[in-house]
Design an enzyme around this catalytic site. Structure first.
Site, PDB file in Angstrom:
ATOM      1  N   HIS A 276      -1.102  12.230   0.661  1.00 52.08           N
ATOM      2  CA  HIS A 276      -0.403  12.535   1.911  1.00 52.08           C
ATOM      3  C   HIS A 276       0.259  13.915   1.834  1.00 52.08           C
ATOM      4  CE1 HIS A 276      -1.295   8.481   3.072  1.00 52.08           C
ATOM      5  NE2 HIS A 276      -0.480   7.964   2.171  1.00 52.08           N
ATOM      6  N   ASP A 327      -7.527   4.985   2.897  1.00 48.93           N
ATOM      7  CA  ASP A 327      -6.191   4.430   2.713  1.00 48.93           C
ATOM      8  C   ASP A 327      -6.079   2.981   3.182  1.00 48.93           C
ATOM      9  OD1 ASP A 327      -3.485   4.104   2.266  1.00 48.93           O
ATOM     10  OD2 ASP A 327      -2.842   5.799   3.463  1.00 48.93           O
TER      11      ASP A 327
END
Length: 461
Positions: A276, A327
């Protein structure tokens, strides 16, 4: 009798120097490319011909397999200020119900979906380790082994990353009751990894690393112990700076922003993947790019959770490495990840083709190359390129698909990434030289989906 080496002839293939014609691919019994020869006058006798243009397989650098089963089940307002943290509470409740058998079925179906989408490698950020009450299974590595076996059964290459989760927040706060399945000390996590390595040894399709979950879930001391217990070249992945509340808490308790704190205290280099890294300031952006670490971008999940937008233009212009991951698996499609990466920049800047460069005027080509390179570094495996010594992983495009039909080769990647018309343009998929997807169907699709449905029904009962 002369044995014919496994091989495939492609009229067009995307090599490290771009599209080349009449390419002969050869690989060995271990699934490693031994030769990639362009400009071959004609296909050798007896060699199969690819059904369309060939691209390298894409690495998926961030996955939580069990979350595939909850995709679409959190799309309602849980409270007046619904955000990442309220989503996480729902995810914890879901994780509490996962069984070893269910996890195996969910993971195998997910990996089949990845292969069909053109992901040929996955980095599994695996943190559900224990029984629902927090005690060890008789086999400490039970759940991790189930996931590794699911990858093997599907045919996808894997980098398994057992996760160290020790605390519930900055300042070494005690874990919550609903985190009991995740919790380990550095020593017990390394013990789990050792058990896993012995039971499922590394090979060309399987690599091991570690994942300190986040700076809020480990301390500086425990991170040092963890890193001291692994190979110095093993991949290291960590969630970082995903949410503004996380950044603010880090500043309050540690006196620094998360990415800067990590860079100041540890030797962060190309074996690291900072997942991220959404909320980085200009100084962190430059420093992260300089480190050689990979920014692990999961655009579909980040959009779904309302995380924010990564400063991609500044980071790429500073020669920073990126890769993409699915994810939480709200979507499983590297094309969508790259498309959303560019579109996020367009929406914030009100411009087009933001992530093009003077050297790469086609956005799709620049992002595709970057994601291959960063993804390969994140896996710690020789993947992401059609060249001798790399894993024999590639995608065969449907040359008749409306997104690329009649286009010149310099527009093919743009059509693949930015056009969304009908079924996927990815026709066939090879992993380790094995044709695992044929004409958009995986070899074990029907059986795996039936087992997934059973697991899902038990979870949602």
């Amino acid at each position: 009798m002369t044995q014919i080496k496994p091989s495939l002839f492609a009229a067009h293939a995307y090599l490290p120097d771009g599209w080349r014609r009449n390419v002969l691919l050869e690989w060995d019994a271990a699934g490693t490319l031994t030769g990639v020869t362009p400009d071959v006058k004609e296909a050798p006798a007896g060699v199969a011909k690819a059904a369309g243009p060939i691209l390298p397989g894409m690495p998926n650098l961030h996955s939580h397999a069990f979350q595939r089963a909850m995709a679409g089940l959190t799309e309602y307002r849980a409270n007046a200020t619904d955000n990442f943290w309220s989503w996480r509470d729902l995810m914890y409740r879901f994780a509490a119900r996962i069984t070893p058998e269910g996890l195996a079925s969910i993971a195998q179906w997910l990996y089949i979906e990845m292969l069909k989408a053109g992901y040929t490698s996955v980095c599994e950020f695996h943190y559900v380790h224990h029984t629902p009450g927090g005690s060890r299974y008789a086999n400490h590595a039970e759940l991790a082994q189930r996931v590794v076996d699911a990858a093997s059964a599907s045919g996808i290459g894997m980098t398994m990353l057992p996760v160290l989760y020790q605390y519930s927040g900055f300042g070494s706060r005690a874990p919550r009751d609903d985190q009991a399945r995740f919790i380990n000390t550095p020593e017990s996590l390394l013990d789990l990894l050792g058990t896993l390595r012995t039971a499922r040894p590394e090979n060309a399709s399987l690599r091991y690393g570690v994942a300190p979950h986040s700076l809020r879930a480990v301390s500086a001391d425990s991170l040092r112990v963890l890193l001291g217990g692994i190979d110095e070249k093993a991949p290291v992945h960590i969630h970082i700076a995903e949410q503004t509340a996380e950044v603010e808490a880090c500043i309050e308790t540690e006196g620094a922003r998360p990415v800067q704190w990590l860079l100041d205290r540890f030797d962060v280099d190309s074996r690291w993947c900072l997942v991220h890294a959404t909320h980085v300031d200009p100084h962190e952006t430059q420093a992260l790019a300089k480190s050689g670490a990979v920014a692990g971008l999961c655009l579909t999940t980040e959009a779904n959770l309302g995380d924010g937008i990564f400063p991609a233009q500044e980071y790429l212009d500073a020669q920073g490495r990126i890769g993409v991951g699915s994810d939480s698996h709200i979507g499983v499609d590297w094309r969508a990840e790259l498309r959303l990466l560019e579109y996020g920049q367009r929406l914030t800047r009100r411009q087009r083709n933001v992530l093009a460069s003077a050297q790469a005027t086609h956005v799709a080509d620049r992002l595709f190359d970057a994601a291959l390179d960063g993804g390969a570094h994140a896996t710690g495996r020789a993947v992401g390129a059609l060249q001798a010594g790399s894993r024999a992983d590639w995608l065969v495009l449907d040359a008749n698909h409306s997104s690329i039909a009649e286009h010149s080769s310099d527009a093919w990647l743009s059509g693949v990434v930015f056009c969304e018309h009908g079924e996927t343009p990815i026709r066939d998929v090879y992993a380790g030289g094995d044709k695992v997807v044929d004409n958009r169907r995986h070899r074990d699709e029907e059986g795996a989906y039936a087992r997934y449905r059973i697991a899902l029904a038990e979870l949602l009962d």
